[in-house]
Structure formats: structure tokens, C-alpha cells
Motif scaffolding. Sequence first.
Motif, PDB file in Angstrom:
ATOM      1  N   ALA A 394      11.650  82.679  61.938  1.00 36.13           N
ATOM      2  CA  ALA A 394      12.330  83.571  62.889  1.00 36.13           C
ATOM      3  C   ALA A 394      13.842  83.417  62.849  1.00 36.13           C
ATOM      4  N   ASP A 395      14.354  82.180  62.798  1.00 33.74           N
ATOM      5  CA  ASP A 395      15.803  81.972  62.797  1.00 33.74           C
ATOM      6  C   ASP A 395      16.437  82.536  61.528  1.00 33.74           C
ATOM      7  N   ASP A 396      15.781  82.312  60.393  1.00 36.09           N
ATOM      8  CA  ASP A 396      16.320  82.838  59.140  1.00 36.09           C
ATOM      9  C   ASP A 396      16.342  84.359  59.154  1.00 36.09           C
ATOM     10  N   ILE A 397      15.292  84.954  59.682  1.00 37.77           N
ATOM     11  CA  ILE A 397      15.231  86.416  59.737  1.00 37.77           C
ATOM     12  C   ILE A 397      16.359  86.961  60.607  1.00 37.77           C
ATOM     13  N   ALA A 398      16.584  86.325  61.760  1.00 36.26           N
ATOM     14  CA  ALA A 398      17.648  86.779  62.659  1.00 36.26           C
ATOM     15  C   ALA A 398      19.016  86.647  61.993  1.00 36.26           C
ATOM     16  N   PHE A 399      19.240  85.510  61.309  1.00 36.78           N
ATOM     17  CA  PHE A 399      20.528  85.291  60.653  1.00 36.78           C
ATOM     18  C   PHE A 399      20.788  86.341  59.584  1.00 36.78           C
ATOM     19  N   TRP A 400      19.815  86.560  58.703  1.00 33.25           N
ATOM     20  CA  TRP A 400      20.050  87.474  57.581  1.00 33.25           C
ATOM     21  C   TRP A 400      20.047  88.936  58.019  1.00 33.25           C
ATOM     22  N   ARG A 401      19.408  89.221  59.113  1.00 24.95           N
ATOM     23  CA  ARG A 401      19.496  90.578  59.650  1.00 24.95           C
ATOM     24  C   ARG A 401      20.934  90.848  60.108  1.00 24.95           C
ATOM     25  N   GLU A 402      21.532  89.848  60.768  1.00 24.06           N
ATOM     26  CA  GLU A 402      22.919  89.996  61.221  1.00 24.06           C
ATOM     27  C   GLU A 402      23.885  89.948  60.039  1.00 24.06           C
ATOM     28  N   ALA A 403      23.550  89.111  59.039  1.00 24.81           N
ATOM     29  CA  ALA A 403      24.435  88.953  57.887  1.00 24.81           C
ATOM     30  C   ALA A 403      24.574  90.255  57.104  1.00 24.81           C
ATOM     31  N   GLN A 404      23.561  91.075  57.124  1.00 25.12           N
ATOM     32  CA  GLN A 404      23.636  92.347  56.409  1.00 25.12           C
ATOM     33  C   GLN A 404      24.608  93.312  57.076  1.00 25.12           C
ATOM     34  N   LEU A 405      24.836  93.102  58.376  1.00 21.19           N
ATOM     35  CA  LEU A 405      25.774  93.948  59.114  1.00 21.19           C
ATOM     36  C   LEU A 405      27.186  93.366  59.078  1.00 21.19           C
TER      37      LEU A 405
END
Length: 438
Positions: A394-405
Motif C-alpha cells: 500500500a505505501d509503495d502504491i501511494a508513493f508511486w501514484r503521487e510520484a507520477q504527478l
Amino acid sequence: MPNDTPSAIPALRTIPRDQHSISRKDISANALRVLYRLREGGHEGYLVGGAVRDLLVGGSPKDFDVATSATPEEVRALFRNCRLIGRRFRLAHVVFGREIIEVATFRANVDDGSGDRETHEGGRLLRDNVYGTVEDDAVRRDFTANALYYTIEDFSVRDYVGGFEDVQNRVLRLIGDPETRYREDPVRMLRAVRLAAKLGFDIEPATAVPIRALAPLLSEAAPARLFEETLKLFLSGHAVASFEGLERHGLLPVLLPEAAAAMKANRSGALRAVVVEGLRGTDARVAADEPVSPAFLFALLLWPAYCRTLMALQAQDMQPAEAQRRAADRVTVHELATIAVPRRFSLPMQEIWLLQSRFGLRQRKRVMRMLAHPRFRAAFDFLQVRQAGSDEHADDIAFWREAQLDPDLAIAHSPAGEGDDVAHAPRRRRRRRPAAAG
């Protein structure tokens, strides 16, 4: 061969236009053009197979096949836009731009010496070009639902084997003795599962029972053909139902041996949960008319095998990066013995797997390099699917979702400071249960 005794063949039943749902407006104009040209040339011609079946259940066929009394050479003489293909089954393809109408000559069961048939000693048909009548053709088809003939003579449907009633009852039934038919062509077992999943039909008991015992015969099928059949199973919008059908009938361990063994050994069910979740997403993309890469599909189907192999290599104290590369290579090579996955798909499949270990890295240079990777999006989508097996992502998904923006903002929000390379170096984690590999 299927039973071709007269007593096994129901009398011809003609379903008139006012008693079925097929309309010419739902049929390809090019298919109708072929039918009319065949009639003008003095030949019988019918729309046959999946198109008739799907139209009867309210579907929208993508392919329209024609059966005719004309030989392939006679079909070619009628159409300048025709090419002949195939050795095992000689067929005519009439080409209209991007649409191909497949035209097959009526085939018979009994070879009087005038045709071209070759049978393997185990009963498998290697070549079948013995021509006959429409009645012969109906009996030698695989399922009753595929042996219905629509004619432009009076717009009726002709049924020689009870297929119309089976379609109405949503039943999939083999024509002839099931064991003999499966031995002729073991891939029919996969077709039974695929069609039942696609149509929502039940496989009638006599047709279903022999599948589990005869499943090993699939190993005789050409790996290239099994690759095509696997794509049909999982990229037609009914992947979850197809997967469950393969499990139910004992076909999964033959088609995906290492993946099936890994899921069976995984007591928590996490590995299977990841596969099913991914297939559910695949169905959603197909329904939305969005593309699905075969590379992503096979990364998903073989993920359990990769996880199990990776854990075995790590248990030998192999370095993580080396273990990952070797696991990816080993799983790919082993599966190629069954399914010939082309390198243009197997290489990106491996990249999707190998990128999974990089999602824990938050150093700015690594983040930017990861975002620029051509497989990043597929790998990230895969990471999200893995959450179905474990919530540790979950933490990795949240980080990389934000990183794409906004990569800089994501790094700033990350608990680890920018440049904290040591804290996020790849770690080999010993895990007791395969569940954690999800």
C-alpha cells in the motif's frame, strides 16, 4: 472419429426465419457477398459455426465463417481476392480490406481414398481434407452449438445434430464420442472451457467427464498453437471464468504446470488471489475496449511460478538481484516447453517482474530513472494487482501514484529523506510462507 452411423444423426430440422433471431442486418456484408457469389456459381454456401451460435444468443460476432460445397480451388476461381491457406485443414480466405471471410469446404468422416487424411496412432488428426456433404460436415464438427447452418435461400437455420435446442438450453455438447473427439484434437478440451466461459453455457456431463483424465494429451499439441489458444482463453473478456474452468476440469496443471503447483502449495491463497484479481482487471479492460498486452497477461499467469522459484533460490543464499534474474529465466524456459511465448512478450514479461523490487527505492535519481523506464506503467499496474495478495504494498502504491504527478513532492512526503540510499537498498527477506510473495 465421431459416430457417423445414421441412428446417431438426428433428422434435419429447419428453423424458419420467424422462429429464430438472426437478421441479415447483423451479418457482415462481406460474408453475405461471399454467400451470394457461391450461390451464383452453382455451389451450396452457409454461414456456419460461432457466428450463427453467437447471433442466436444475442451476441455480436467478430468473425463470420462460411461452409460450402465448393472446393478451395473452386472458391479461389470465384474470388480474385482469395488466398488458400493451411495444410492440416485446407481453407480459402476471401480478403476484404481488413476483414477476412474464412471459407471451408464441407468435410466428411469417412475417407474413400479420394481425400487427404492422416491420423496419428493415438487418434490425433494430423491432416483432414476429405470432402463431403453438408450432412457429413455437420457431424464432424466439434460441438452441436457450432454445427448450425444459416442459409440465404430462405433465411432459415438448418440443424443436423440438435444444436439449436442446445443453444436454447445453453448447453455445450460434443458431437460423437467425447473421448474419441478429444483424442483427435486435445485442444478441444480448451475450446470447451473457453466457449462455456464465453457463452455462460454448461458443459454437459458426458462432454465434461473425460477432460480431467485426458488433460495430459494437451502436451502433444504444438506449443505455438497453445500460445494462441491461451490468448483466446484470457483475452476475450472472460478470463476469470476461463481460469476457473481450467481449474475445475484439471487443465491448469497441464497448461501452466509450475504456476499451478505454486498456487496449490500456497496455503493462504494469496498467489491465486493475485492472478484472479489481475484477470478480473483484464476482463474490465476488454469490456472497455482497451488493449491488454500478452506480456502483462503472462507476467500475471506465471507470477506464482516466479515467486516460488525466487524463494527457492533465495533460500540458497543467492544475492537478490541474481536470484530474480535466474528465477525469471528459469520460469520462462520451463514454460516454453508447453506454451511458445514469443520473445517479444517474454522479455517485457520478465522486466515487469524484475521492476517489482525497485518500488521500495525512494532516492531521487532512482525514482526518476524508474519513472522513465518503458515498462514502468505496466510494472506499476502489476504492483497494484499484487495488493490482492498482500496489503504490504500500500505505501509503495501511494508513493508511486503521487510520484507520477510530482516526483519531488512525493520524495519530500516520503518518510525516508532524499538520498537515503542505504535505507532503501534492496533487501533479501526470508519468508516462511509463499503468501508473502503476493
